[in-house]
Design a protein around this motif. Structure first.
Motif, PDB file in Angstrom:
ATOM      1  N   ASP A  42       0.803  -1.223   0.000  1.00 51.25           N
ATOM      2  CA  ASP A  42       0.000   0.000   0.000  1.00 51.25           C
ATOM      3  C   ASP A  42       0.841   1.282   0.000  1.00 51.25           C
ATOM      4  N   ASP A  43       2.149   1.181  -0.195  1.00 51.31           N
ATOM      5  CA  ASP A  43       3.012   2.352  -0.184  1.00 51.31           C
ATOM      6  C   ASP A  43       3.226   2.875  -1.599  1.00 51.31           C
ATOM      7  N   ALA A  44       2.532   3.943  -1.938  1.00 53.20           N
ATOM      8  CA  ALA A  44       2.655   4.534  -3.272  1.00 53.20           C
ATOM      9  C   ALA A  44       4.051   5.100  -3.512  1.00 53.20           C
ATOM     10  N   GLY A  45       4.771   5.450  -2.439  1.00 45.72           N
ATOM     11  CA  GLY A  45       6.114   6.001  -2.565  1.00 45.72           C
ATOM     12  C   GLY A  45       7.185   4.950  -2.812  1.00 45.72           C
ATOM     13  N   ARG A  46       6.823   3.677  -2.734  1.00 44.68           N
ATOM     14  CA  ARG A  46       7.723   2.556  -3.009  1.00 44.68           C
ATOM     15  C   ARG A  46       9.029   2.610  -2.211  1.00 44.68           C
ATOM     16  N   GLN A  47       8.913   2.921  -0.922  1.00 43.43           N
ATOM     17  CA  GLN A  47      10.093   2.966  -0.072  1.00 43.43           C
ATOM     18  C   GLN A  47      10.435   1.557   0.406  1.00 43.43           C
ATOM     19  N   ALA A  48      11.660   1.148   0.233  1.00 42.11           N
ATOM     20  CA  ALA A  48      12.076  -0.169   0.701  1.00 42.11           C
ATOM     21  C   ALA A  48      12.087  -0.181   2.227  1.00 42.11           C
ATOM     22  N   THR A  49      11.415  -1.160   2.795  1.00 40.63           N
ATOM     23  CA  THR A  49      11.414  -1.301   4.251  1.00 40.63           C
ATOM     24  C   THR A  49      12.592  -2.145   4.719  1.00 40.63           C
ATOM     25  N   MET A  50      13.064  -3.011   3.833  1.00 42.33           N
ATOM     26  CA  MET A  50      14.191  -3.873   4.150  1.00 42.33           C
ATOM     27  C   MET A  50      14.751  -4.490   2.882  1.00 42.33           C
ATOM     28  N   ARG A  51      15.900  -5.124   3.040  1.00 42.71           N
ATOM     29  CA  ARG A  51      16.512  -5.896   1.958  1.00 42.71           C
ATOM     30  C   ARG A  51      16.632  -7.329   2.457  1.00 42.71           C
ATOM     31  N   ILE A  52      16.277  -8.246   1.583  1.00 43.41           N
ATOM     32  CA  ILE A  52      16.381  -9.675   1.869  1.00 43.41           C
ATOM     33  C   ILE A  52      17.287 -10.291   0.813  1.00 43.41           C
ATOM     34  N   ASP A  53      18.235 -11.101   1.249  1.00 42.65           N
ATOM     35  CA  ASP A  53      19.087 -11.857   0.329  1.00 42.65           C
ATOM     36  C   ASP A  53      18.779 -13.330   0.542  1.00 42.65           C
ATOM     37  N   VAL A  54      18.451 -14.026  -0.534  1.00 40.40           N
ATOM     38  CA  VAL A  54      18.045 -15.434  -0.469  1.00 40.40           C
ATOM     39  C   VAL A  54      18.980 -16.275  -1.327  1.00 40.40           C
ATOM     40  N   GLN A  55      19.484 -17.354  -0.747  1.00 45.20           N
ATOM     41  CA  GLN A  55      20.251 -18.350  -1.483  1.00 45.20           C
ATOM     42  C   GLN A  55      19.396 -19.616  -1.512  1.00 45.20           C
ATOM     43  N   HIS A  56      18.952 -19.999  -2.713  1.00 45.32           N
ATOM     44  CA  HIS A  56      18.033 -21.129  -2.840  1.00 45.32           C
ATOM     45  C   HIS A  56      18.174 -21.750  -4.224  1.00 45.32           C
ATOM     46  N   SER A  57      18.131 -23.076  -4.279  1.00 49.00           N
ATOM     47  CA  SER A  57      18.227 -23.806  -5.549  1.00 49.00           C
ATOM     48  C   SER A  57      16.959 -24.609  -5.788  1.00 49.00           C
ATOM     49  N   PRO A  58      16.627 -24.883  -7.049  1.00 46.46           N
ATOM     50  CA  PRO A  58      15.426 -25.676  -7.355  1.00 46.46           C
ATOM     51  C   PRO A  58      15.478 -27.029  -6.648  1.00 46.46           C
TER      52      PRO A  58
END
Length: 150
Positions: A42-58
């Protein structure tokens, strides 16, 4: 022993068994793998609240991850409109995150507060990136994740 190791290194000799095995195969990353900006839906300003880094394989049920919280996260956790000017002790927090895939949904779990309460992002792949919900205790908020430009 240490002297002989140093002598080998100085002589420029390389361990013949070092390096990848001949039959080694690289595992490709899954569609969840990568760095993501987390935004309140719901944030029209598109402010990042956090950064997530994911390491995942099929095919993996679990992966690894990490997180970093930005100032707008204070609004997210306080159930407020995202303004980016709230202040809380969470700004700049970061650490490891658990990553689990079940039924096409990826759950990213982390505990950024001193009380150790688990916060979760539960997302699924969509044409826009990842969409889902941020959950902590009885609070829920729709979120979407977009890839961080590398």
């Amino acid at each position: 022993m240490l002297g002989s190791i140093v002598a080998l290194l100085l002589a420029g000799q390389v361990d013949p068994g070092a390096g990848p095995d001949r039959d080694a195969r690289l595992t490709p990353p899954s569609g969840f793998h990568g760095s993501w900006r987390v935004l309140a839906a719901d944030d029209a300003g598109r402010q990042a609240t956090m950064r997530i880094d994911v390491q995942h394989s099929p095919g993996e049920r679990e992966g690894t991850g990490s997180y970093a919280l930005y100032q707008p996260f204070c609004d997210l956790v306080a159930e407020r409109r995202i303004t980016g000017d709230a202040d809380c002790e969470l700004i700049g927090q970061g650490g490891e995150a658990g990553v689990a895939l079940r039924d096409g949904r990826l759950t990213i779990s982390f505990a950024p507060t001193a009380d150790g309460i688990e916060h979760r992002l539960v997302v699924r792949r969509s044409s826009a990136g990842l969409t889902g919900v941020y959950r902590v205790a009885d609070h829920r908020r729709a979120v979407w994740l977009e890839r961080v430009a590398e």
